[in-house]
Write a protein that holds these residues in place. Structure first.
Motif, PDB file in Angstrom:
ATOM      1  N   LEU A 165      -3.111  -0.603  -2.748  1.00  0.00           N
ATOM      2  CA  LEU A 165      -3.059  -1.622  -3.795  1.00  0.00           C
ATOM      3  C   LEU A 165      -3.150  -3.038  -3.218  1.00  0.00           C
ATOM      4  CD1 LEU A 165      -0.263  -0.107  -6.024  1.00  0.00           C
ATOM      5  CD2 LEU A 165      -2.711  -0.053  -6.415  1.00  0.00           C
ATOM      6  N   ALA A 166      -2.291  -3.358  -2.263  1.00  0.00           N
ATOM      7  CA  ALA A 166      -2.273  -4.709  -1.705  1.00  0.00           C
ATOM      8  C   ALA A 166      -3.557  -5.003  -0.925  1.00  0.00           C
ATOM      9  CB  ALA A 166      -1.058  -4.887  -0.805  1.00  0.00           C
ATOM     10  N   SER A 167      -4.066  -4.032  -0.206  1.00  0.00           N
ATOM     11  CA  SER A 167      -5.302  -4.236   0.553  1.00  0.00           C
ATOM     12  C   SER A 167      -6.488  -4.475  -0.382  1.00  0.00           C
ATOM     13  CB  SER A 167      -5.580  -3.025   1.440  1.00  0.00           C
ATOM     14  OG  SER A 167      -4.586  -2.883   2.411  1.00  0.00           O
ATOM     15  N   THR A 168      -6.514  -3.769  -1.497  1.00  0.00           N
ATOM     16  CA  THR A 168      -7.596  -3.960  -2.463  1.00  0.00           C
ATOM     17  C   THR A 168      -7.538  -5.348  -3.081  1.00  0.00           C
ATOM     18  OG1 THR A 168      -7.556  -1.609  -2.946  1.00  0.00           O
ATOM     19  CG2 THR A 168      -8.655  -3.020  -4.538  1.00  0.00           C
ATOM     20  N   LEU A 169      -6.342  -5.815  -3.411  1.00  0.00           N
ATOM     21  CA  LEU A 169      -6.201  -7.169  -3.960  1.00  0.00           C
ATOM     22  C   LEU A 169      -6.629  -8.227  -2.944  1.00  0.00           C
ATOM     23  CD1 LEU A 169      -2.829  -6.902  -5.864  1.00  0.00           C
ATOM     24  CD2 LEU A 169      -5.104  -7.180  -6.848  1.00  0.00           C
ATOM     25  N   LEU A 170      -6.230  -8.049  -1.701  1.00  0.00           N
ATOM     26  CA  LEU A 170      -6.611  -8.993  -0.655  1.00  0.00           C
ATOM     27  C   LEU A 170      -8.115  -8.988  -0.425  1.00  0.00           C
ATOM     28  CD1 LEU A 170      -5.662 -10.985   1.526  1.00  0.00           C
ATOM     29  CD2 LEU A 170      -5.523  -9.024   3.070  1.00  0.00           C
TER      30      LEU A 170
ATOM     31  N   SER B 278     -10.440  -8.094  -2.569  1.00  0.00           N
ATOM     32  CA  SER B 278     -11.059  -8.669  -3.754  1.00  0.00           C
ATOM     33  C   SER B 278     -10.972 -10.191  -3.740  1.00  0.00           C
ATOM     34  CB  SER B 278     -10.383  -8.125  -4.999  1.00  0.00           C
ATOM     35  OG  SER B 278     -10.853  -8.759  -6.141  1.00  0.00           O
ATOM     36  N   PHE B 279      -9.826 -10.716  -3.341  1.00  0.00           N
ATOM     37  CA  PHE B 279      -9.658 -12.162  -3.238  1.00  0.00           C
ATOM     38  C   PHE B 279     -10.614 -12.754  -2.212  1.00  0.00           C
ATOM     39  CE2 PHE B 279      -7.594 -15.774  -1.137  1.00  0.00           C
ATOM     40  CZ  PHE B 279      -7.577 -16.663  -2.199  1.00  0.00           C
TER      41      PHE B 279
ATOM     42  N   ASP C 213       0.834  -1.197   0.000  1.00  0.00           N
ATOM     43  CA  ASP C 213       0.000   0.000   0.000  1.00  0.00           C
ATOM     44  C   ASP C 213       0.869   1.248   0.000  1.00  0.00           C
ATOM     45  OD1 ASP C 213      -2.199  -1.645   0.143  1.00  0.00           O
ATOM     46  OD2 ASP C 213      -2.291  -1.573   2.312  1.00  0.00           O
TER      47      ASP C 213
ATOM     48  N   SER D 295     -14.229 -12.711  -3.586  1.00  0.00           N
ATOM     49  CA  SER D 295     -14.442 -13.733  -4.622  1.00  0.00           C
ATOM     50  C   SER D 295     -14.449 -15.133  -4.012  1.00  0.00           C
ATOM     51  CB  SER D 295     -13.382 -13.628  -5.714  1.00  0.00           C
ATOM     52  OG  SER D 295     -12.116 -13.959  -5.193  1.00  0.00           O
TER      53      SER D 295
END
Length: 64
Positions: free
Chosen positions: A47-52, A54-55, A33, A58
């Motif tokens: 960035l990393a928090s959004t990817l986590l 989102s994962f 981030d 899903s």
């Protein structure tokens, strides 16, 4: 198209209202981030928090 813009606007409003609570939980403080100060304002790019996040969403949707 208009419906999509309204949904995005409401999601951004909800995220901005919940950001103090999410920051206490660690959202926005992972190693990927970005946080910087520009033009007298603090900017956060999680960035990393959004990817986590989102994962996780899903994964939950696949389990349901």
């Amino acid at each position: 198209m208009l419906r999509w813009l309204i949904v995005m606007f409401l999601a951004l409003m909800l995220l901005s209202w919940l950001s103090p609570f999410l920051r206490r939980l660690g959202f926005g403080q992972l190693p990927g981030d970005l946080r910087f100060r520009w033009l007298g304002r603090d900017w956060d790019v999680p960035l990393a928090s959004t990817l986590l996040l989102s994962f996780l969403v899903s994964l939950i949707m696949k389990l349901l």
